[in-house]
Design an enzyme around this catalytic site. Structure first.
Site, PDB file in Angstrom:
ATOM      1  N   GLU B  73       0.818  -1.219   0.000  1.00 21.98           N
ATOM      2  CA  GLU B  73       0.000   0.000   0.000  1.00 21.98           C
ATOM      3  C   GLU B  73       0.846   1.261   0.000  1.00 21.98           C
ATOM      4  O   GLU B  73       0.539   2.232  -0.696  1.00 21.98           O
ATOM      5  CB  GLU B  73      -0.955   0.017   1.199  1.00 21.98           C
ATOM      6  CG  GLU B  73      -2.118  -0.972   1.091  1.00 21.98           C
ATOM      7  CD  GLU B  73      -1.757  -2.375   1.557  1.00 21.98           C
ATOM      8  OE1 GLU B  73      -0.606  -2.583   2.009  1.00 21.98           O
ATOM      9  OE2 GLU B  73      -2.616  -3.268   1.473  1.00 21.98           O
ATOM     10  N   HIS B 142     -10.821  -4.962  10.143  1.00 18.19           N
ATOM     11  CA  HIS B 142     -11.486  -4.948   8.831  1.00 18.19           C
ATOM     12  C   HIS B 142     -12.886  -4.337   8.902  1.00 18.19           C
ATOM     13  O   HIS B 142     -13.743  -4.651   8.079  1.00 18.19           O
ATOM     14  CB  HIS B 142     -11.621  -6.366   8.265  1.00 18.19           C
ATOM     15  CG  HIS B 142     -10.330  -7.005   7.848  1.00 18.19           C
ATOM     16  ND1 HIS B 142      -9.411  -7.469   8.743  1.00 18.19           N
ATOM     17  CD2 HIS B 142      -9.815  -7.261   6.615  1.00 18.19           C
ATOM     18  CE1 HIS B 142      -8.380  -7.998   8.089  1.00 18.19           C
ATOM     19  NE2 HIS B 142      -8.604  -7.887   6.796  1.00 18.19           N
TER      20      HIS B 142
HETATM   21  C1  LIG Z   1      -2.072  -4.283   4.756  1.00 13.39           C
HETATM   22  C2  LIG Z   1      -3.004  -5.277   4.147  1.00 13.39           C
HETATM   23  N1  LIG Z   1      -3.222  -5.242   2.824  1.00 13.39           N
HETATM   24  C3  LIG Z   1      -4.070  -6.116   2.254  1.00 13.39           C
HETATM   25  C4  LIG Z   1      -4.708  -7.055   2.998  1.00 13.39           C
HETATM   26  C5  LIG Z   1      -5.698  -8.014   2.360  1.00 13.39           C
HETATM   27  N2  LIG Z   1      -5.123  -9.352   2.314  1.00 13.39           N
HETATM   28  C6  LIG Z   1      -5.399 -10.253   3.270  1.00 13.39           C
HETATM   29  S1  LIG Z   1      -4.552 -11.659   3.054  1.00 13.39           S
HETATM   30  C7  LIG Z   1      -3.847 -11.096   1.646  1.00 13.39           C
HETATM   31  C8  LIG Z   1      -2.903 -11.958   0.895  1.00 13.39           C
HETATM   32  C9  LIG Z   1      -1.702 -12.279   1.717  1.00 13.39           C
HETATM   33  O1  LIG Z   1      -0.833 -13.056   0.994  1.00 13.39           O
HETATM   34  P1  LIG Z   1       0.369 -13.793   1.690  1.00 13.39           P
HETATM   35  O2  LIG Z   1       1.130 -12.816   2.514  1.00 13.39           O
HETATM   36  O3  LIG Z   1       1.103 -14.527   0.657  1.00 13.39           O
HETATM   37  O4  LIG Z   1      -0.342 -14.784   2.726  1.00 13.39           O
HETATM   38  P2  LIG Z   1      -1.293 -16.026   2.384  1.00 13.39           P
HETATM   39  O5  LIG Z   1      -2.689 -15.527   2.371  1.00 13.39           O
HETATM   40  O6  LIG Z   1      -0.895 -16.584   1.081  1.00 13.39           O
HETATM   41  O7  LIG Z   1      -1.063 -16.975   3.518  1.00 13.39           O
HETATM   42  C10 LIG Z   1      -4.264  -9.810   1.369  1.00 13.39           C
HETATM   43  C11 LIG Z   1      -3.853  -9.008   0.208  1.00 13.39           C
HETATM   44  C12 LIG Z   1      -4.480  -7.042   4.388  1.00 13.39           C
HETATM   45  N3  LIG Z   1      -5.114  -7.895   5.191  1.00 13.39           N
HETATM   46  N4  LIG Z   1      -3.615  -6.173   4.932  1.00 13.39           N
END
Ligand SMILES: Cc1ncc(C[n+]2csc(CCOP(=O)(O)OP(=O)(O)O)c2C)c(N)n1
Ligand SMILES: [Mg+2]
Lengths: 344, 336
Positions: B73, B142
């Protein structure tokens, strides 16, 4: 409680038990969610069990971990109680956070679990902080941050690792590369082949290990923990793994096919660990089946207990904001909301 | 408001659609109209956005103009500021407003200040879309309603639609504006339907409120989800109490005149907004009314909002803290 230490036979059986518990817990959570019984979002750890359990097996019991939105597996690996986790998923008063946190915020600071986290990338700085406490107080605890491949793109993750590296803090940074951040594959988020290559920028060791092999994860974390505890600073470990479920329950997964998933399921971490233990005579097939049935029953019971448990009293919504009482909150709940101010 | 689909012809044509669809339509029209406009955010492309707002836009405009970003972000918010200063018109999606903390530097010290600090020598046509609001069991990270932070912060405009028409009109104004605008979308009302003008030059000027229902006895100034709930309540109370409902919709700049005019008529004011109560949007509305219509007030101003707590997970707790039409009703009953 049996100690999780996969160098002993008891510890190996315990590791298997925790992996199975994670799978049973999260498979059940998926069913409950699709039946509309769980509020909010759930992100499941099915497929990634070897990473959480392998890593926690290499930690001492008073070490700290930080977690992610996909945190159930980390909790169980760290020894948290599935009953209280399930209660939290249902929003019940006896859950780990008294119903205030839910799936994405389960925490048990006394057990060294500094919280699942709804903010991607927020965990690593907290682990750096826990490592800083250890350093300042001359303790021998280590802090390990679990975070996703997606989180590696966050600025605060970079800052956390740089701090820990520059200050030689006893931290371990463990990336769970499950190949996707939500719907976006890892190669569309990063310009390096292996995420562990980024370790070079901090002048700390970086390794990529097979996250479907509990021993590989264990050995890498064991080594990293030793470095950390010896005052040699953090290590960056990337564990290659895969989530079998969608990003969240309800995700239609247009970004991958069933065949993609099947390739990883063929290398299932629980299956291969079980085979190894059976071959070594550590556990018999019958004992495995018995263990699995026992765990399935334990999770069923956890669900039953969670369903029977009471919801928190609505008045609890106004508790826990501060240690001190503030009139803004108590006045609102004790009359202002219903009656307005004095001049009404 | 009409709930029927009235297609008609010519520039006054409208169509019934959801808020989600109205936002997508606004994005589509502006992407078509101006090649400098582009959309950027996490999974806004092929996945269509977590709340399915961007939907199929990538199919029409391609991956360059509907850009998926890494989970960065601070990086892409800052990139939007840099891109806007150099000749483009970025529309950034921050999936949940709670995540704005991660990129607030880029908003408060760059986006909001550059034009002023540089002596007016740069424009800042950035639009930020983000979601707010509790009600889905998503817990404290959230579910927040944070628009007051940015409505308060000098140099940022802040709007918050409550209807499909205002969702389209405000977003189009935001994109066409040479100033930074944050659009706060309450995620509970994405499915809410209403008539939306199809004219592709339909915009709603930022800085205007809308009298959604006229009344004589009390003015309810509401935002987002509370507008719909207040309108339903006004309908229920009709015959008993005549309630005027105003959709504030532009938090900054705020349409003080419309609010003041209404309170001069009704003499009573209830402010309903899902923000925490202290130092909030409610306080700003109340102050403006007191500064301009103090002697028209017949009763103390009433605030309906969230106590100074975060949105808890458990349905039993979440339901307790969220304001509803019943709270507006109680507030009206206290003063009418
Ligand atoms: C700062 C922030 N940006 C976006 C999100 C939305 N979001 C939740 S999980 C996720 C994907 C995370 O990917 P990764 O770090 O690879 O973890 P995984 O879900 O694959 O375990 C996103 C974009 C969030 N929770 N926090
Ligand atoms: Mg991932």
């Amino acid at each position: 409680m049996v100690v999780l230490d996969i160098e002993t036979e008891d510890g190996q059986r315990e590791a298997l038990r925790r992996m199975l518990t994670i799978r049973a817990f999260d498979t059940k959570a998926a069913d409950l969610f699709s039946d509309g019984e769980l509020p909010g979002f759930v992100h499941l750890y099915v497929g990634e069990e070897a990473v959480g359990v392998g890593a926690c097996s290499a930690l001492e019991s008073d070490d700290y971990i930080t977690s992610t939105h996909r945190g159930h597996g980390h909790c169980i690996a760290k020894g948290l109680d599935p009953d209280l986790m399930m209660a939290e998923l249902f929003g019940k008063a006896n859950g780990y956070c008294n119903g205030k946190g839910g799936s994405m915020h389960i925490a048990d600071v006394d057990a060294g679990m500094l919280g699942a986290n709804g903010i991607v990338g927020a965990g690593p700085p907290l682990a750096t902080g826990a490592a800083l406490t250890s350093h300042l107080k001359g303790e021998d605890t280590v802090a390990l941050a679990f975070f996703g491949d997606g989180a590696v793109a966050q600025g605060q993750v970079h800052e956390a690792i740089n701090l820990a590296a520059t200050w030689d803090l006893p931290a371990v940074f463990l990336v769970e590369n499950n190949q996707y951040g939500e719907a976006t594959p890892v190669e569309k988020q990063h310009n390096v082949q292996n995420l562990s290559e980024t370790a070079e920028a901090y002048n700390i060791p970086g390794f990529t290990v097979d996250g479907m092999d509990i021993t590989a994860v264990y050995e890498a974390v064991k080594e990293a923990r030793k470095r950390a505890a010896d005052g040699e600073g953090p290590t960056f470990i990337e564990a290659e793994t895969y989530r079998y479920h969608g990003h969240f329950e309800g995700d239609q997964q247009p970004y991958r096919t069933e065949e993609d998933v099947a390739i990883w399921k063929d290398r299932d971490a629980i299956e291969s660990f079980k085979r190894r233990l059976v071959d070594a005579g550590t556990i018999t097939g019958a004992e495995f089946d018995e263990m699995k049935a026992e765990i399935d029953q334990q999770i069923e019971d956890a669900v039953g207990k969670a369903k029977d448990a009471a919801y928190p009293d609505p008045s609890e919504a106004y508790e826990d904001m501060f240690n001190a009482a503030v009139p803004e909150i108590s006045d609102f709940s004790s009359g202002m909301r219903a009656d307005g101010g004095e001049d009404r | 408001m009409s709930t029927e689909t009235s297609s008609g012809t010519g520039p006054d044509r409208t169509k019934e659609m959801t808020i989600r669809e109205a936002i997508r339509l606004a994005l589509r029209e502006e992407l078509e109209r101006d090649d400098d406009v582009f959309v950027m955010g996490e999974d806004v492309g092929a996945f269509g956005g977590v709340y399915e707002v961007t939907g199929d836009l990538v199919e029409q405009f391609g991956e360059e103009r509907v850009r998926d970003t890494p989970i960065s972000e601070a990086g892409f918010m800052g990139a939007a500021v840099g891109a806007a200063a150099t000749g483009t018109r970025p529309v950034v999606e921050i999936m949940f407003s709670d995540f704005i903390g991660v990129c607030s530097e880029q908003i408060i010290n760059q986006m909001a200040k550059n034009r002023y600090m540089f002596g007016g020598k740069t424009e800042m046509p950035v639009t930020v879309r983000t979601t707010e609001g509790g009600g889905s069991g998503a817990a404290s990270q959230h579910s927040g309603t944070i628009h007051t932070w940015f409505a308060h912060f000098p140099g940022v405009m802040a709007v918050a639609p409550a209807t499909p028409a205002s969702a389209k009109g405000l977003l189009k104004s935001a994109i066409r504006s040479d100033d930074p605008v944050i659009v706060f979308e309450n995620k509970q009302i994405y499915e809410q339907k209403g008539e939306v003008p199809l004219d592709d030059d339909f915009t709603i000027p930022i800085g205007t409120a809308s009298v959604e229902r006229e009344g004589e006895d009390v003015t309810v100034v509401a935002t987002q989800r509370m507008v719909g709930e207040s309108l339903e309540l006004a309908e229920e109370l009709a015959g008993q109490t005549s309630v005027e409902v105003i959709d504030l919709r532009s938090l900054y700049p705020m349409d003080t005149d419309t609010l003041v005019e209404s309170v001069k008529k009704t003499g009573r004011l209830v402010i309903a907004d899902e923000s925490p109560l202290s130092y909030g949007t409610h306080a700003e509305v109340a102050t403006r009314v007191m500064e301009n219509a103090f002697y028209s007030l017949d009763a103390p101003i009433q605030r309906v909002g969230v106590a100074d707590v975060h949105i808890p997970f458990s349905p039993a707790l979440e339901e307790e803290v969220l304001p509803h039409g019943s709270d507006v009703e109680a507030a009206i009953n206290r003063i009418v």
